[in-house]
Design an enzyme around this catalytic site. Structure first.
Site, PDB file in Angstrom:
ATOM      1  N   HIS A 160       0.876  -1.250   0.008  1.00  0.00           N
ATOM      2  CA  HIS A 160       0.064  -0.008  -0.115  1.00  0.00           C
ATOM      3  C   HIS A 160       0.905   1.223   0.121  1.00  0.00           C
ATOM      4  CE1 HIS A 160      -2.309  -3.397   1.884  1.00  0.00           C
ATOM      5  NE2 HIS A 160      -3.148  -2.974   1.215  1.00  0.00           N
ATOM      6  N   GLY A 161       2.333   1.264   0.011  1.00  0.00           N
ATOM      7  CA  GLY A 161       2.902   2.259  -0.496  1.00  0.00           C
ATOM      8  C   GLY A 161       3.619   3.006   0.729  1.00  0.00           C
TER       9      GLY A 161
END
Length: 212
Positions: A160-161
């Protein structure tokens, strides 16, 4: 004498077996795609036994500056990193600190003895539970590449970064709400890190942290 030819049609493969093989193939593909989305915490629940809660000694004799190793404590991955002087300088860079959500570690994600700019007992060694505080994925370690603030290295969630610096502090704008947790730990010697035990005179209950 005339030889008879068997014209009986061969039996078809049972539909049940074909369906089963198809399901296995599909399941393997889906598992690979969804691996990132399944919270890592669920697969690493601590065993319900006294042994699961005992301290764990980790030998760091061969951990070279700039390298990381991964240990397991109570079923959780623990990142142990030996930071170089250059990496420690980057943790004190004002420009980088301004990009962090909780640069001063005000949230209860670490013991009091790790509430400092390097979030650890000693600046050289960092010890962090390697579980993203967003959805429980395991961040990957990226060593510094070159020089300058943009190449300081750290941790990134592949799902999800979310990004964290080399002290486990999360960047602004990331979905993860908190820094990586610091477990209770001590250093009984210069080459051993003992996970799950506080230094003498210190108390810290890991269950009181904000989130994991």
């Amino acid at each position: 004498m005339t030889r008879e030819t068997d014209t009986t049609p061969a039996p078809e493969q049972a539909p049940g077996r074909r369906d089963f093989l198809g399901m296995v193939t599909t399941a393997g593909t889906v598992t690979g795609i969804a691996a990132c989305a399944i919270p890592f915490v669920q697969s690493l629940q601590p065993q319900d036994s006294a042994a699961a809660h005992l301290p764990v000694d980790v030998d760091i004799t061969h951990l070279a500056p700039g390298q990381q190793m991964v240990a397991v404590w109570q079923g959780k991955p623990v990142f142990i990193i030996r930071r170089t002087p250059q990496e420690l300088d980057s943790l004190q860079n004002a420009e980088l600190s301004a990009q962090l959500k909780d640069a001063n570690s005000t949230a209860n994600q670490q013991p009091s003895y790790a509430r400092n700019w390097h979030r650890s007992l000693t600046p050289e060694f960092g010890v962090y539970v390697g579980i993203c505080t967003h959805l429980g994925c395991v961040p990957t370690y990226t060593p510094p590449q070159g020089s300058g603030p943009e190449a300081s290295g750290g941790y990134g969630c592949p799902c999800h970064g979310s990004k964290f610096d080399l002290a486990g502090r999360v960047q602004k704008g990331a979905p993860a709400p908190y820094n990586l947790p610091v477990p209770p730990y001590a250093m009984p010697s210069a080459t051993v890190i003992r996970l799950g035990e506080n230094p003498k005179g210190e108390t810290f209950d890991f269950s009181t942290i904000e989130q994991i």
